[in-house]
Scaffold this active site. Structure first.
Site, PDB file in Angstrom:
ATOM      1  N   GLY A 129       0.831  -1.200   0.000  1.00 35.63           N
ATOM      2  CA  GLY A 129       0.000   0.000   0.000  1.00 35.63           C
ATOM      3  C   GLY A 129       0.862   1.243   0.000  1.00 35.63           C
ATOM      4  N   GLY A 130       1.952   1.189  -0.761  1.00 33.35           N
ATOM      5  CA  GLY A 130       2.978   2.223  -0.680  1.00 33.35           C
ATOM      6  C   GLY A 130       2.837   3.385  -1.632  1.00 33.35           C
ATOM      7  N   ARG A 132       0.583   5.812  -1.685  1.00 35.70           N
ATOM      8  CA  ARG A 132       0.023   7.057  -1.155  1.00 35.70           C
ATOM      9  C   ARG A 132      -0.070   6.986   0.372  1.00 35.70           C
ATOM     10  NH1 ARG A 132      -5.869   7.175  -3.521  1.00 35.70           N
ATOM     11  NH2 ARG A 132      -5.071   5.674  -5.020  1.00 35.70           N
ATOM     12  N   ASP A 142      -1.730  -7.167  -5.820  1.00 30.86           N
ATOM     13  CA  ASP A 142      -2.877  -7.334  -4.925  1.00 30.86           C
ATOM     14  C   ASP A 142      -2.416  -8.268  -3.809  1.00 30.86           C
ATOM     15  OD1 ASP A 142      -5.163  -8.057  -3.575  1.00 30.86           O
ATOM     16  OD2 ASP A 142      -6.295  -8.650  -5.353  1.00 30.86           O
ATOM     17  N   SER A 156      -4.719  -0.690  13.658  1.00 28.63           N
ATOM     18  CA  SER A 156      -5.533   0.512  13.841  1.00 28.63           C
ATOM     19  C   SER A 156      -6.018   0.566  15.273  1.00 28.63           C
ATOM     20  CB  SER A 156      -6.741   0.492  12.901  1.00 28.63           C
ATOM     21  OG  SER A 156      -7.663   1.514  13.224  1.00 28.63           O
ATOM     22  N   TYR A 208     -13.780  -3.757   9.318  1.00 28.91           N
ATOM     23  CA  TYR A 208     -12.478  -3.104   9.472  1.00 28.91           C
ATOM     24  C   TYR A 208     -11.891  -3.355  10.858  1.00 28.91           C
ATOM     25  CZ  TYR A 208      -8.961   0.605   9.437  1.00 28.91           C
ATOM     26  OH  TYR A 208      -7.785   1.300   9.496  1.00 28.91           O
ATOM     27  N   LYS A 258      -8.510  -5.624  11.907  1.00 31.58           N
ATOM     28  CA  LYS A 258      -7.357  -5.040  12.577  1.00 31.58           C
ATOM     29  C   LYS A 258      -7.097  -5.707  13.932  1.00 31.58           C
ATOM     30  CE  LYS A 258      -6.308  -1.988   9.415  1.00 31.58           C
ATOM     31  NZ  LYS A 258      -5.031  -2.054   8.665  1.00 31.58           N
TER      32      LYS A 258
END
Length: 263
Positions: free
Chosen positions: A15-16, A18, A64, A143, A156, A160
């Site tokens: 996920g690099g 942004r 992915d 998170s 979500y 996490k």
């Protein structure tokens, strides 16, 4: 593309392209690492790679992380280009903000597939590469929603919370080969995504609930990830560090108490 052979350390960030992932990649670049940015968003990844404009030190790989075949293909590209991996940051994540009754099974699986399966697959794939050069460090970006429940976060938050336990499992099983594994649990962070989904009212609510009275920055999360991957944290593994301005520590009544203190 052929890269110059180097003994400088290599960090892989999922996920690099942004947000937090990009900030983490930039931290590693600023501290002498070669960096691999994995992302599913090809357009954004290409733009980020062009902006960084550092082909000797940056490798952008479309991937992915929930797909085992794509993860394995990414490993081959990374080892072919850089020959080693010293740090892995499992940052790729997605979210669906809906009540339990309105969250479809497909949405549930999509969130867990990326947030949990992705960290499992990438760690499983990159750990053997780390082991060949004596070990390394893995940081899973969890998170605050994995530590405390919140509305509209059934998929979500659960993903996490599971990632936090996966972190401990990985730390226990990989420690003997010199691989440390820790997790960061960010609170609200000022990203483009947060700006899109957090209204003025929601931001005000968060400010009231966070003792430091603000959102975090991507650079603040990145610096903690960098610390956990550095020799300064050489005896730290299996831990979850909330980087949240005190959000998790705060109880009910904080806004009222703050107002009274300011009076």
């Amino acid at each position: 593309m052929t890269f110059i052979n180097s003994s400088s350390p290599v960090a892989v960030v999922t996920g690099g392209a942004r947000g937090i992932g990009l900030a983490i990649g930039q931290w590693f670049l600023a501290h002498g690492h070669r960096v691999v940015l994995l992302d599913i968003d090809g357009d954004t990844l290409s733009k980020t790679n062009a902006t960084l404009n550092d082909p000797e030190h940056v490798l952008a790989v479309l991937c992915d992380v929930s797909n085992p075949q794509q993860v394995q293909a990414a490993v081959q590209k990374v080892t072919g280009a850089f020959g080693r991996v010293d740090a892995l940051v499992n940052n790729a994540g997605v979210a669906v903000f809906k009540p339990i009754a309105e969250t479809s099974f497909e949405e549930w699986r999509h969130v867990l597939g990326t947030n949990l399966d992705g960290a499992f697959l990438c760690t499983q794939a990159f750990a053997p590469v780390m082991r060949k050069t004596g070990g390394g460090s893995i940081v899973n970006i969890a998170s605050i929603s994995g530590l405390r429940a919140s509305t509209l976060r059934v998929a979500y938050g659960t993903s996490k919370a599971a990632l936090i336990h996966l972190t401990k499992q990985q730390a226990v099983e990989l420690g003997h080969v010199g691989i440390r594994v820790n997790a960061i649990a960010p609170g609200p962070v000022d990203t483009e995504m947060a700006k899109l989904v957090h209204s003025v009212a929601i931001r005000s609510d968060y400010y009231d609930a966070i003792p430091l009275n603000r959102y975090g920055t991507t650079e603040e999360i990145a610096s903690v990830a960098g610390f956990l991957c550095s020799s300064a944290a050489s005896f730290v593994t299996g831990q979850v560090l909330a980087v949240d301005g005190g959000f998790d520590a705060a109880g009910v009544g904080l806004p009222t108490l703050r107002k009274r203190d300011a009076a």
